[in-house]
Every structure is written in structure tokens, then in C-alpha cells.
Write an enzyme that holds these catalytic residues in place. Sequence first.
Site, mmCIF file in Angstrom:
data_model
loop_
_atom_site.group_PDB
_atom_site.id
_atom_site.type_symbol
_atom_site.label_atom_id
_atom_site.label_comp_id
_atom_site.label_asym_id
_atom_site.label_seq_id
_atom_site.Cartn_x
_atom_site.Cartn_y
_atom_site.Cartn_z
ATOM 1 N N MET A 109 -9.416 -6.045 -7.404
ATOM 2 C CA MET A 109 -9.408 -7.360 -6.754
ATOM 3 C C MET A 109 -8.788 -8.470 -7.606
ATOM 4 O O MET A 109 -8.233 -9.418 -7.065
ATOM 5 C CB MET A 109 -10.828 -7.743 -6.334
ATOM 6 C CG MET A 109 -11.341 -6.864 -5.194
ATOM 7 S SD MET A 109 -12.829 -7.510 -4.375
ATOM 8 C CE MET A 109 -14.021 -7.478 -5.702
ATOM 9 N N TYR B 104 0.870 -1.180 0.000
ATOM 10 C CA TYR B 104 0.000 0.000 0.000
ATOM 11 C C TYR B 104 0.908 1.231 0.000
ATOM 12 O O TYR B 104 1.938 1.230 0.663
ATOM 13 C CB TYR B 104 -0.877 -0.018 1.250
ATOM 14 C CG TYR B 104 -2.224 0.627 1.083
ATOM 15 C CD1 TYR B 104 -3.199 0.023 0.288
ATOM 16 C CD2 TYR B 104 -2.532 1.819 1.713
ATOM 17 C CE1 TYR B 104 -4.455 0.604 0.142
ATOM 18 C CE2 TYR B 104 -3.785 2.401 1.574
ATOM 19 C CZ TYR B 104 -4.737 1.790 0.789
ATOM 20 O OH TYR B 104 -5.973 2.374 0.645
ATOM 21 N N ARG C 259 -20.547 -18.295 -10.399
ATOM 22 C CA ARG C 259 -20.451 -19.050 -9.150
ATOM 23 C C ARG C 259 -21.584 -20.064 -9.092
ATOM 24 O O ARG C 259 -22.590 -19.908 -9.777
ATOM 25 C CB ARG C 259 -20.498 -18.105 -7.959
ATOM 26 C CG ARG C 259 -21.777 -17.306 -7.877
ATOM 27 C CD ARG C 259 -21.695 -16.244 -6.795
ATOM 28 N NE ARG C 259 -21.001 -15.053 -7.267
ATOM 29 C CZ ARG C 259 -20.410 -14.163 -6.476
ATOM 30 N NH1 ARG C 259 -20.410 -14.322 -5.185
ATOM 31 N NH2 ARG C 259 -19.836 -13.085 -6.985
ATOM 32 N N TYR D 123 -12.017 1.937 -8.057
ATOM 33 C CA TYR D 123 -11.721 2.114 -6.627
ATOM 34 C C TYR D 123 -11.101 0.870 -6.019
ATOM 35 O O TYR D 123 -10.844 0.813 -4.812
ATOM 36 C CB TYR D 123 -12.981 2.532 -5.860
ATOM 37 C CG TYR D 123 -14.060 1.468 -5.780
ATOM 38 C CD1 TYR D 123 -14.954 1.271 -6.832
ATOM 39 C CD2 TYR D 123 -14.188 0.655 -4.661
ATOM 40 C CE1 TYR D 123 -15.933 0.299 -6.762
ATOM 41 C CE2 TYR D 123 -15.167 -0.312 -4.579
ATOM 42 C CZ TYR D 123 -16.037 -0.487 -5.634
ATOM 43 O OH TYR D 123 -17.011 -1.463 -5.562
ATOM 44 N N SER E 35 -19.514 -7.114 -3.144
ATOM 45 C CA SER E 35 -18.691 -6.495 -2.097
ATOM 46 C C SER E 35 -19.563 -5.571 -1.253
ATOM 47 O O SER E 35 -20.696 -5.264 -1.627
ATOM 48 C CB SER E 35 -17.565 -5.680 -2.743
ATOM 49 O OG SER E 35 -18.107 -4.543 -3.393
ATOM 50 N N ILE E 36 -19.046 -5.133 -0.132
ATOM 51 C CA ILE E 36 -19.851 -4.231 0.706
ATOM 52 C C ILE E 36 -20.109 -2.925 -0.030
ATOM 53 O O ILE E 36 -21.224 -2.402 -0.026
ATOM 54 C CB ILE E 36 -19.165 -3.984 2.073
ATOM 55 C CG1 ILE E 36 -19.217 -5.288 2.879
ATOM 56 C CG2 ILE E 36 -19.867 -2.853 2.821
ATOM 57 C CD1 ILE E 36 -18.887 -5.142 4.332
ATOM 58 N N VAL E 37 -19.084 -2.394 -0.687
ATOM 59 C CA VAL E 37 -19.325 -1.183 -1.485
ATOM 60 C C VAL E 37 -20.414 -1.477 -2.519
ATOM 61 O O VAL E 37 -21.350 -0.691 -2.691
ATOM 62 C CB VAL E 37 -18.034 -0.711 -2.195
ATOM 63 C CG1 VAL E 37 -18.362 0.403 -3.188
ATOM 64 C CG2 VAL E 37 -17.009 -0.214 -1.188
ATOM 65 N N ASN F 245 -16.195 1.613 3.434
ATOM 66 C CA ASN F 245 -16.980 1.091 2.314
ATOM 67 C C ASN F 245 -18.248 1.890 1.997
ATOM 68 O O ASN F 245 -18.407 2.348 0.866
ATOM 69 C CB ASN F 245 -17.279 -0.395 2.525
ATOM 70 C CG ASN F 245 -16.008 -1.230 2.387
ATOM 71 O OD1 ASN F 245 -15.348 -1.187 1.360
ATOM 72 N ND2 ASN F 245 -15.643 -1.962 3.421
ATOM 73 N N LYS G 218 -17.446 -10.266 4.947
ATOM 74 C CA LYS G 218 -16.522 -9.358 5.645
ATOM 75 C C LYS G 218 -16.374 -9.779 7.101
ATOM 76 O O LYS G 218 -17.358 -10.007 7.798
ATOM 77 C CB LYS G 218 -17.113 -7.948 5.570
ATOM 78 C CG LYS G 218 -16.468 -6.908 6.430
ATOM 79 C CD LYS G 218 -15.156 -6.419 5.887
ATOM 80 C CE LYS G 218 -15.360 -5.607 4.629
ATOM 81 N NZ LYS G 218 -14.093 -5.261 3.968
#
Lengths: 360, 360
Positions: free
Chosen positions: B274, B84, B208, B271, B184-186, B157, B354
Amino acid sequence: MVLLRGLQPSCTRFNQSLFRNSSRAFSSACPDGKAIVVERHGNPQEVLKLVDVPGRTLKEREICVRMLAAPINPSDINRIEGVYPVGPPVPAVGGNEGVGEVIAVSEGVKNLSVSDWVIPVRAGLGTWQTFMIKEETDWCKVRKDVPIEYAATTFINPCTALRMLEDFVPLNEGDLLVQNGATSIVGQCVIQLAHLRGLRTANIIRERSDFQEVKQRLEGLGASGVFTENEAVSKEIGDLKGAKLGLNCVGGSAATAVMKLLGENGIMVTYGGMSKKPITVSTSAFIFKNIELKGFWLQKWMSHHSPMDLARMTDYLLGLVHEGKLTYQMEKVPFEEFNTALEKSLGKRGSVMKQVLTFA
Amino acid sequence: MVLLRGLQPSCTRFNQSLFRNSSRAFSSACPDGKAIVVERHGNPQEVLKLVDVPGRTLKEREICVRMLAAPINPSDINRIEGVYPVGPPVPAVGGNEGVGEVIAVSEGVKNLSVSDWVIPVRAGLGTWQTFMIKEETDWCKVRKDVPIEYAATTFINPCTALRMLEDFVPLNEGDLLVQNGATSIVGQCVIQLAHLRGLRTANIIRERSDFQEVKQRLEGLGASGVFTENEAVSKEIGDLKGAKLGLNCVGGSAATAVMKLLGENGIMVTYGGMSKKPITVSTSAFIFKNIELKGFWLQKWMSHHSPMDLARMTDYLLGLVHEGKLTYQMEKVPFEEFNTALEKSLGKRGSVMKQVLTFA
């Protein structure tokens, strides 16, 4: 003289005398002419045809323009190939840019007169022809104190350079911009227009045998630095990084090199893709460096602006040409030698200068 | 109980009683605690250590916060790995988000009181610890009428989702946005916040085995459509194209799918990445479709905004949570089971919710 594949017998009349005759001023008629027609989309060396265009009396608001010069641009080729997203239905006369002299005006024409120099205000009108009959509003008057090849090419490339410098990010004296394809006409214009504003430019060009010579020429135009792609991404290039604006007309690794020299919050504008390779960007460049990627297309710009805006731009740019402050390399080729110019424009003879057809 | 590799003997005192004691209110001192410390950058399963943190008397303007809950976010992992771009020097306590209760305030503290719930106003403060001593200005007070796991996760998020909806392009009722990583949470927040504004969302998720189940769940949150990448680029997806805004947290082909559903002049905001794959864009998308690519990083946004701005955002978002209008899937895990939560967060047990550490 075999001009083009698919040449019709009637085309054998095509010779210099036509050009000499055409300089007479007609008050309300346009003489017979010749045109390079795109018969169907495909390989430009197979689908173009030289045809006779009969003269006729002008209708209301129409003018007759004797073409003086018209370039072969990459986008002309793309349109012929059918890979350009817009354009008139075929068959259609080729060419989208050029300059001509008004030789006849009809009644109702208010703002143009015989002997004015004019350029088309939009693409798709077909400039690869000796005479064009279009309405007055299809044209924009330009100054006559410049060489015809500059008047013929001021629209697409120099205007693109100017708009990209003006419209994307506020640039102050000393600010840096980076571009690839710096030897293109847009590239040469960017260097000079930036230099006039006190901006610095980092210019990326292909590796080539005459690198030093090209570098010196671009530095002579005002370039602050000239690099190969490899130099741009790996070499110590002094303070020529942290650019606010990047210009990309190549794509692929050359676009990556531009992004490498962008500073935080920098913007890269894509206006061409000469390598035919896409642009690849890391996630972190967006998130942590906060770069932005945008595109520019003059045709879209024109759809939001008036011919007056175009007139102001071309007047400014041709003024610079007149003063010797804006120059770029072109090769003038007689219209009769269209095939040669086309072959060169298709890159069949290696790297060549912009080909500009001349009609007289 | 072995908590972490590199566990020190002193850590054997670590047990539930510590949490029970900690609920007492101290007026000017903070009790002994425990913290997960990043000893050096590297593999999170190798470089984290549970350490004792001795209590101490508060200095002027400091407060003592008993942590209630703190999530393990992907960016926490990246910071531990050292990939990071920003973060405190190591060793440092891990965790960058969470909620705690003020249990002691020193003199000079004006705006916070014992029993207030607070969240850190910036990353890098270290939320994976039982007690935090920081100055008042490092905290933002939040409402207490929501579950602790929502208060603990509202910053990174949901705020990211809100800002991306608000700050990039004006969106009107009925407008479409497209996103990948929609589970995702976002992603879940985007669906719900967009739905509240009458916007439509096209949501791209991975192929999936439980696709239909996930699709139904996202539709239940207000998603207008849920597609796999392949469906998004090839299938007849009705009118769910021509999006004004695209959100990308995956990269690679999933970013391409988002761009495919963007309309002319559409903007894609990146943003996250992944897939760890870059974003690839065609030249024509920039020139003819005029798309724009930008990035969003909440940490950068915070550097331009005040804690008051953050307070307003979290109050709005937690208000929605309180009203049942904003919900997302999380799994609460006791702090003692950090290793398990970490393993899940590292994807070692497949796709998981999460992980939110709880401290009491």
C-alpha cells in the site's frame, strides 16, 4: 621483526625454530607455542597480540594438534570487531578454521591418532596458534592427500557452497542458478560444484579492469556466463535467466541483480553482505513472481548436524580437490607474516586472494 | 444524473426500475443490463464508462446471475490503471469479486439452480454489472444466511487472511503473529481468525488522530496489541515479539517494523504494498536471525486449487460471519452512485471503509 602492535617482549623468541621443534611426536604433552589473541573487540590492527602459550600435559580425552594452516576469513574479522552475533568472550585466540596434525593424544582418545590431519568441528576454538589442545570431539579427521591450504579452508566456504546447492531447491541437470560475488571462494566452489551436476550458472562480478581475464578464469571453472551487475539487469544475456536458485553474498544492487535473474518461484539465499548494503525487494516480486528470500549460516547448520555429517562433506569436497575437480585461489603466508596477511584481508591493498596462514 | 465521464446517451435509461424488473426468474434468458466498462487502461476516473448490455438467451451450460453486491478492491483499481500483471484485455467489465443470485439456468447446468447465491471462482469476470452471463463452472455456490456485503467480499480478503494463517508456518495456541495494515479487511480478518485459534497478534497501524479509538476497536476483535510503527520498533511492547509469522501489506518502514517483531526463523509474507515502497532487509536478518520472506497471491493459490477448495473456504468463513465471529467494516453504496464509491476508493476523501456496490 615487529609482528603486531602490543607485542610483548616475550614474543621476541618467536622464530622458525619453534616450528621445526614442533614436528616431534609427543605422547601426552603439548609443547610451548604462540597464539594471536584478540585482547578486546575493536580494530583488528589494534586489538590483536601475539602471546606465548606454555605447553602442558594433556588431560583425559584431549589431543595436541600442531597447526599446519589456517585462513583469515571475513567472519574472523567481524568477530574481532565485535560485530558478529556469536563468539567466545575476549580475550580469545583468533581464527575459526584450519587444519592441523595430531602430535599427541591422551588416554581415552579413541578415534584419532598421532599424524592424523584434523579440522575443528565448530567455530570459536582459535586456530591462529601453533599448537591447539582440545578434546577429541572438537575435531574431525580429514584426508591427507590434498594441499594443506585446501584442508584448512574446506569447512567454511566449500561446505557453504555445497549446502546452498543441496538444501534449498531441487535442481536438475540444465537448471540455472545465479550468484553474485562469483570470484569469492564460495562463488568459485558454486561454479564447480554446479558444473559437476550439469547445472548452469550465471555469475555476477564487480566491474573491474581485468574483467575479461576474470571472466575467462570463471568460465574455465565451468561458469555458463559471467556478467557485471549492469549487464545482468540490462543486457541481452541469452537464456541465462529464469534461475531457480540465487545466491547473494553482496547485498545492495548486486542482490537486486540476482533477483532480476530469478525465475518465477525462485529462491534467493543470502549468506553474506560484502557491500554492507541491505537488500531491497519490490512488493510485486513477492506477490506476482512469488520469489522467496532466505538466509544460510553454516554455524547454524552445524548446530543441527553431527560431526559425522561434517566428515562426510569434507571427505567429498577434499576428494574433488584431490581429483583436480575443485580448485580456488588462495595465497599462503607464513604465520610470522600475520600482519601482512591481515592488512591484505582488511582490503588495505585492494582486491587480494584469500590469505591462508601456514605454520611450517 | 451523470454517472461517469464518457457516459453515452443510451445510459440515461439507467434507473431503479431496472433492478426491480430484474428480480423475475427467467428460465433461459438474461435481461438487459448495465455494466461499468474499462475502456482502456488509465486513470479510473477517466477510463470507465457505463454501458448498456443487451439481454440474450442462454447458451448451453450458461447461467444468468443478477448481481447483488460487488466491492471495489485496490486490485480492481490497479487493473484499471494497467499496473496489474494479469487481467482480461480491455475493454472489459470492471470488478473481480461479488455475489449474485441465479435467475436463469440453461440446459446442461447440473449443480446450480435459480435462487442460489453464487460468487465468481476467479478474477477477470467483471462483477460491476447488473447481470452476468457465465458458464456454471465460473461460479461457486455460497450460503445465503449472511448479509450480501459479506458474501460479496468473502473471496479475496478473508480467504487471503485464512490461507496466510494456514499455509506458511505451523502455529500453535499462544503463538504470536505480527501484521501491518491491521485495519484493512485482511487485517481485521487475521485478528479474528487468529483469535479463534488462540493465537496472539501484534498489530501495526498508521499514526492517526483516532488512534485510541481504532486500537480499541481492533482489541475488541481480539487483537493482543495495537501499535504505531514507531512504537513497534522502539517501545517496550512486552512479550509481543518473537513472532513466528509476519504479514505485510504495506512495505517500506511498516515492513521493517514487522520484521523487527519476527523471532528467529520467522517468516514474513507480503501480500500487498500500500505504501508503494519496497521492502528493505538487512543481511544479518537473513543470516543470523534466519528470517524468510515470501509472498502470497490468492489468484496464484486458486490456480493450484479447485472450486471445491474455494467452496469449503467460503462456507467456513461465511459460517463464522453468520455466527457473528467474523466481522469487518464496509460501506454499502448503490450501483448508481458508483462515482462516489470510486472516488472514496481512490482515497480522494481520506481514509474510508471498503466500498461495496449494491444492485438492489
